[in-house]
Structures are given as structure tokens and as C-alpha cells.
Design an enzyme around this catalytic site. Structure first.
Site, PDB file in Angstrom:
ATOM      1  N   ARG A  32      -1.186  68.840  24.380  1.00 60.54           N
ATOM      2  CA  ARG A  32      -2.022  69.746  23.629  1.00 60.54           C
ATOM      3  C   ARG A  32      -1.568  69.726  22.370  1.00 60.54           C
ATOM      4  O   ARG A  32      -0.204  70.194  22.050  1.00 60.54           O
ATOM      5  CB  ARG A  32      -2.188  71.105  24.181  1.00 60.54           C
ATOM      6  CG  ARG A  32      -3.124  71.123  25.444  1.00 60.54           C
ATOM      7  CD  ARG A  32      -3.268  72.625  25.877  1.00 60.54           C
ATOM      8  NE  ARG A  32      -2.405  73.685  25.384  1.00 60.54           N
ATOM      9  CZ  ARG A  32      -1.458  73.966  26.224  1.00 60.54           C
ATOM     10  NH1 ARG A  32      -1.253  73.806  27.549  1.00 60.54           N
ATOM     11  NH2 ARG A  32      -0.748  75.233  25.860  1.00 60.54           N
ATOM     12  N   LYS A 182      10.650  68.001  50.499  1.00 59.22           N
ATOM     13  CA  LYS A 182      11.552  69.233  50.241  1.00 59.22           C
ATOM     14  C   LYS A 182      10.845  70.312  49.813  1.00 59.22           C
ATOM     15  O   LYS A 182      11.003  71.660  50.264  1.00 59.22           O
ATOM     16  CB  LYS A 182      12.770  68.904  49.656  1.00 59.22           C
ATOM     17  CG  LYS A 182      12.460  68.684  48.066  1.00 59.22           C
ATOM     18  CD  LYS A 182      12.456  69.822  47.112  1.00 59.22           C
ATOM     19  CE  LYS A 182      12.182  69.344  45.548  1.00 59.22           C
ATOM     20  NZ  LYS A 182      11.808  70.378  44.795  1.00 59.22           N
ATOM     21  N   SER A 245      12.862  78.702  42.303  1.00 60.55           N
ATOM     22  CA  SER A 245      12.016  77.648  42.895  1.00 60.55           C
ATOM     23  C   SER A 245      10.565  78.187  43.140  1.00 60.55           C
ATOM     24  O   SER A 245      10.276  79.194  43.774  1.00 60.55           O
ATOM     25  CB  SER A 245      12.414  77.259  44.421  1.00 60.55           C
ATOM     26  OG  SER A 245      11.511  76.723  45.243  1.00 60.55           O
ATOM     27  N   ARG A 246       9.569  77.353  42.467  1.00 62.78           N
ATOM     28  CA  ARG A 246       8.142  77.857  42.643  1.00 62.78           C
ATOM     29  C   ARG A 246       7.621  77.565  43.895  1.00 62.78           C
ATOM     30  O   ARG A 246       6.907  78.631  44.508  1.00 62.78           O
ATOM     31  CB  ARG A 246       7.230  76.739  41.721  1.00 62.78           C
ATOM     32  CG  ARG A 246       7.680  77.012  40.195  1.00 62.78           C
ATOM     33  CD  ARG A 246       6.803  75.892  39.468  1.00 62.78           C
ATOM     34  NE  ARG A 246       7.381  75.658  38.337  1.00 62.78           N
ATOM     35  CZ  ARG A 246       6.874  75.010  37.361  1.00 62.78           C
ATOM     36  NH1 ARG A 246       5.825  74.155  37.607  1.00 62.78           N
ATOM     37  NH2 ARG A 246       7.071  74.697  36.054  1.00 62.78           N
ATOM     38  N   GLU A 268       3.823  72.047  43.750  1.00 64.77           N
ATOM     39  CA  GLU A 268       3.571  70.741  44.378  1.00 64.77           C
ATOM     40  C   GLU A 268       3.473  70.747  45.696  1.00 64.77           C
ATOM     41  O   GLU A 268       2.643  69.991  46.373  1.00 64.77           O
ATOM     42  CB  GLU A 268       4.795  69.637  43.904  1.00 64.77           C
ATOM     43  CG  GLU A 268       4.725  69.283  42.149  1.00 64.77           C
ATOM     44  CD  GLU A 268       3.815  68.128  42.028  1.00 64.77           C
ATOM     45  OE1 GLU A 268       2.640  67.887  42.938  1.00 64.77           O
ATOM     46  OE2 GLU A 268       3.816  67.622  40.825  1.00 64.77           O
TER      47      GLU A 268
END
Length: 320
Positions: A32, A182, A245-246, A268
Site C-alpha cells: 500500500r 510447527k 507467537s501469534r 498461518e
């Protein structure tokens, strides 16, 4: 000296750009134009990597051609769902280093997709690398894997700094898929955290998750010991335990009945779980943690039902 293009201005792309800029010129590409303008003006990526200052010599642009210049290769650091479109827009003579830890929309490896599109120099970057720490210059290690060992060494030279140790590998499949799996195991660890199941449960998930990862990598033709390296065990430990960690945070949120997203940032492992579960079903492979995470993510099981399915599996030896 040509600037290294880093394509994608999320947290990981920004961290890699900051790190690589210690070695030479780097251009960070943001999709963007308004976002690129803010990065140039403010010299900080407040949306994705707050607290990390962009060096004055780090260029930022929203023009893809300007970012690429006459560079020999580029780091592709957009979420996996955006990789196909971005690859389609790149010249096939360019070397590409795939940095997303996910699969293509059809479930195939991103490296396989890149070669199908006509790229001859392909590599994958993976390891225990939280952007929040790499961007701040904290010590870390990662792996760049490619069938072309010369290309891997070229990428290694561009990214290795006193704060980031870069190893090379020829096991492209193992390194890529370790980073994919993972994430799913980290979601499972987060589910355990959200249910307050304790350290024993999380340790069991990490350990059995590593075993599950190894079975999948072996089935896909990867080297057996890659799962015990930085892109396997190393990344699993970091992603399953870290506050950064998301994927772990998404599992924890789901266990508490909350939305798993983090301010629109891509998680993910949530999408990958369903793709891997479909693969396991189609090929007759046993990936119980993947299956549990997929069913919970899809709303077919509650987190408690997912745990019950894992605990009620038949008794068996640890090694078989």
C-alpha cells in the site's frame, strides 16, 4: 552494489530488512502506497513492529519495479495466501527466497509453486525467529535451504550479521515443511494454555508434536534429521512457548472462547491445519494433533473435545 529487495512490510519483513541493512543497501516494499509513505516519514512500523527504528539508509517504496531494481534475488515476506500473486508479478530470472511459513491455497509447498511458475533459483528461510527479537538485534539463528547450494550461500552472505547466524541446508522440503507444521503444534500448545492444563500437558504436546512433524517430513521425502534442527525443533519450541507467537496466542484465545485473530495479523497455523488434515486423510497418515487443531479451528470440536480425542487414543509404545 544493488539493494536487496524485501517484499512485504509486515513484522517479519521489516525485521529482516533492518537486519540485512547492516550488510548493505536494502529496499523494503509495502503493497500500500499510504503505508509505505508512513514508514518513510515515521521511520518505524508501528502497526507490525513497534519500537524498532528503521535505519535512515533503509529505503521504502510501494513500487515493485523500483524495489527490484537489478537485484539478483529478493526475499518474499508476505503471508502464504499472498505468495502466488506476488510470484506471478516477478520476473522469472529473479532468485526468490520464500519466508512465509505456510502452504499455497491448494495445499502445495510454496517452493513447488515457485518452480512451477518458472523460477529456477528458489530458497526457503525458516527457523526460531520472532520478528520482535530479530528487529531489535537480539541473537538468533536461522536456516536458508535450497537445492542450489550456491544460491543458499549467496543468501546466507546477505543476511548473516553479528546478531543473526545463518546456516545453509540442501533439504528444501524439510526446512519448509518444518516451519509449516510447527505453527499447528503451537496452536495446540496455545489451546493447552487457554485451558490451563499446565506445563506437563504442553511438554507432551511439543514432544509428540515433534514426532508427528517427523512422520510428515519423512512421508514427503525430507531428510529425517532436519526435524531436529533449527527449522524443526528450534522453531517448534520458540513458537509453542513464546509470548510473541501469534499461533500460540490464537490457540489460547480459542480455548477461552475468544476470536483467535490478532489485529488482522495472519495466523498461518489456523489455515494450515485444515490443509494438512485433508492431506493426512487422503493419504492414510496419522496426524492426531493436526487433526485435533483442524477440527477445533473449523468448529467441529470444542477445545475440550480435541483434548479428549488425544487422551483417549489407544495405548501404544512411545516408539513404534
Amino acid at each position: 552494489m544493488s539493494a536487496l529487495p524485501v517484499l512485504g512490510a509486515g513484522g517479519w519483513g521489516t525485521a529482516l530488512a533492518v537486519n540485512a541493512s547492516r550488510n548493505g543497501p536494502v529496499t523494503l516494499w509495502a503493497r500500500r502506497a499510504d503505508f509505505a509513505g508512513r514508514l518513510r516519514a515515521e521511520r518505524v512500523n508501528a502497526e507490525y513492529l513497534p519500537g524498532v527504528t528503521l535505519p535512515g539508509h533503509l529505503e521504502v517504496t510501494a513500487h515493485l519495479g523500483e524495489a527490484l531494481g537489478d537485484a539478483a534475488f529478493a526475499l518474499v515476506v508476505v503471508p502464504s495466501v499472498g505468495v502466488p500473486d506476488l510470484l506471478a508479478a516477478l520476473p522469472r530470472s529473479l532468485g526468490v527466497v520464500l519466508c512465509a511459513k505456510g502452504l499455497a491455497p491448494d495445499g502445495s509447498q510454496l517452493t513447488v509453486l515457485a518452480r512451477q511458475l518458472g523460477f529456477s533459483r528458489v530458497a526457503v528461510l525458516s527457523g526460531p525467529n520472532h520478528a520482535e527479537e530479530v528487529g531489535r538485534g537480539l541473537p538468533a539463528a536461522t536456516v536458508v535451504a535450497s537445492r542450489d547450494s550456491g544460491f543458499a550461500r549467496m543468501v546466507q552472505a546477505a543476511l548473516m550479521t553479528p546478531a543473526l547466524r545463518v546456516y545453509t541446508s540442501e533439504d528444501e522440503t524439510g526446512v519448509e515443511l518444518g516451519g509449516v507444521l510447527k505453527n499447528v503444534m503451537a496452536v495446540a500448545a496455545g489451546l493447552a494454555d487457554g485451558l490451563n492444563l499446565g506445563d506437563n500437558a504442553k511438554a507432551a504436546i511439543i514432544t509428540r508434536g515433534l514426532r508427528e512433524m517427523g512422520r510428515y517430513l519423512k512421508a514427503e521425502g525430507a531428510h529425517e534429521d532436519t526435524v531436529y534442527g533449527l527449522s524443526g525443533l528450534g522453531d517448534l519450541v520458540a513458537t509453542a512457548t513464546s509470548r510473541h507467537s501469534r499461533n500460540r496466542a490464537a490457540g489460547e484465545a480459542m480455548a477461552r472462547g475468544e476470536h483467535p485473530g490478532q489485529g488482522g495479523k495472519v495466523v498461518e497455523g489456523l489455515r494450515t491445519a485444515g490443509l494438512l488434515d485433508a492431506w493426512a486423510t487422503a493419504h492414510g497418515h496419522d496426524l492426531p494433533i493436526v487433526r485435533a487443531v483442524a477440527r477445533v479451528t473449523q468448529g467441529k470440536w470444542t477445545p475440550q473435545e480435541g483434548l479428549a480425542q488425544l487422551m483417549e487414543r489407544e495405548a501404544k509404545p512411545e516408539r513404534h
